[in-house]
Scaffold this active site. Structure first.
Site, mmCIF file in Angstrom:
data_model
loop_
_atom_site.group_PDB
_atom_site.id
_atom_site.type_symbol
_atom_site.label_atom_id
_atom_site.label_comp_id
_atom_site.label_asym_id
_atom_site.label_seq_id
_atom_site.Cartn_x
_atom_site.Cartn_y
_atom_site.Cartn_z
ATOM 1 C CD GLU A 277 -2.600 -1.422 2.743
ATOM 2 O OE1 GLU A 277 -2.064 -0.570 3.697
ATOM 3 O OE2 GLU A 277 -3.488 -2.190 2.845
ATOM 4 C CB CYS A 347 -4.493 35.657 10.774
ATOM 5 S SG CYS A 347 -4.832 36.654 9.362
#
Ligand SMILES: *Cc1c(COP(=O)(O)O)cnc(C)c1O
Length: 422
Positions: A277, A347
């Site tokens: 995988e 921010c």
């Protein structure tokens, strides 16, 4: 190896100048190389085949980069798909990957997800706990069928480049212990709703050394032998993913050839169908995030910030895993190097890609590429700060295609509804 090299004085993807993509699509934008995706898949497959590991199922881990065009590129080479949600199964199917080559992993599959997986006929459901196994059986029996399962074992070894991506210790949420696996496998073999075909493990991501993998795989071999000694049939052994890639300033990982040789050594003489995988090792170095320098902000005390138009919502790895990406200007400039903090406009202080990075002098308008951004990049992007979702481009030779367009602000607003009382 990847296909991002300097061509006619500027960084290109295959033979497409990254500048041409920036001009056509704008920045920030992810750019993927077909040749690199194909090369990474082929190198891994050929290494496994050369070591006599039969015709392994290479189920690419969709979560690393789930763009359907990327999945189709790999599916066309014979890759299967390792998935963790209905959405990922749908993506794999949309890319033309046949259901019997789809593996369904994940610790908390819901009843609806299991029902969907059974309806489309996924090849292997990796169950991670006893309650999940019971649920798979109930759902399958209600449909008059059997769920083809593998049991995920937690081999209790530590591995992986960062605590947040280490999955193979017994205090992680993934998988069952070896003794539980034996008990559950025997139970599953006598259960009308289940067809156990094998066992699986996946111990972490960005693993650069073979030792922890070898330790885990040696334990997996012991498990297969014990199950078979009890007269249980174990056809498949799914060894997960996790092989690391070279990132800037990080340890050099083992090669696919070394990985394959270690597996051949560990499982010498064992007749079993192997599955893998891999995610990062296929996709990471096949993609870059291209961004533009907005301006250089220099503090009186001397710290210099290179402010980009890309931010943590586009590439969260540095903020989330302290990841290091090589940041390459598209055009090399001579002269003294400068030390920058490379930051985005969001921010939050976490919106910092790197601090104190020595690199060539940058100017407003320069294009820079975050290398090795093809895995766990765009898939983790968001609209935080109401920034538009970052687009994706796939290159092949001298062609490129926008495989996920940048949405418009109207698209973003149209997804929301007012409430009746507003
Ligand atoms: C994330 C994951 C993978 C892929 O890991 P990489 O490090 O990208 O190779 C494979 N299998 C499972 C179960 C996973 O959760």
């Amino acid at each position: 190896m990847n296909h991002f090299e300097v061509l006619n004085g500027e960084l290109a993807c295959e033979v497409v100048p990254l500048r041409a993509i920036a001009e056509a699509v704008g920045t920030p934008v992810y750019v993927y190389s077909t040749a690199t995706l194909e090369r990474h898949y082929t190198v891994l497959r050929d290494a496994l085949v050369a070591e006599g590991l039969g015709n392994p199922l290479i189920a690419y881990a969709v979560k690393a980069n789930s763009n359907v065009a990327v999945l189709r590129t790999l599916g066309n080479l014979g890759a299967g798909a390792d998935t963790v949600s209905v959405g990922e199964i749908k993506r794999a199917l949309a890319a033309g990957i046949s259901p019997d080559r789809i593996v369904f992993s994940g610790v908390g599959k819901t009843e609806a997800e299991l029902a969907f997986a059974l309806d489309v006929g996924v090849g292997e459901i990796n169950v991670e706990s006893e309650p999940e196994m019971r649920l798979a059986s109930t759902v399958a029996q209600a449909k008059g069928t059997r769920a083809t399962i593998a049991i995920r074992v937690n081999p209790d070894v530590s591995a992986g480049g960062h605590a947040k991506i280490s999955t193979g210790k017994s205090d992680n949420k993934f998988g069952v212990s070896f003794s539980e696996a034996e008990r559950l496998y025997a139970q599953a073999s006598n259960n009308a709703g289940l067809k156990p075909v094998g066992v699986t493990c996946h111990i972490g991501s960005q693993i650069t050394e073979l030792a922890p993998l070898e330790q885990a795989f040696t334990k997996m071999r012991g498990l297969v032998e014990r199950l078979r000694a009890e007269g249980l049939s174990v056809e498949r052994l799914d060894l997960g993913g996790g092989l690391g890639v070279p990132y800037f300033n990080m340890p050099t990982p083992a090669t696919p050839a070394d990985y394959a040789a270690m597996i051949a050594r560990t499982f010498k003489g064992m007749d079993v169908q192997f599955a893998f995988e891999p995610g990062r090792v296929i996709a990471a170095n096949a993609g870059v995030l291209l961004a533009t320098v907005q301006h250089i902000h220099e503090r009186p005390e001397g710290r210099k910030f290179a402010v980009l138009d890309a931010a943590m919502n586009d590439l969260i790895r540095p903020a989330m895993y302290d990841a290091w990406h090589d940041i390459r200007p598209i055009k090399a400039r001579t002269g003294a190097s400068v030390t920058y903090d490379v930051v985005g406009p969001i921010c939050e202080t976490g919106d910092t890609f790197t601090r104190d990075r020595e690199m060539q002098a940058l100017q407003a308008g320069d294009l820079v590429a975050f290398m090795s951004a093809g895995a766990y990049g765009a898939v983790m992007s968001s609209e935080y700060n109401s920034r538009l979702l970052v687009p994706e481009v796939l290159v092949k030779g001298d062609q490129f295609a926008v495989v996920r367009p940048r949405p418009t602000y109207q698209d973003m607003l149209d997804r929301e509804r007012s409430a009746p009382w507003l």
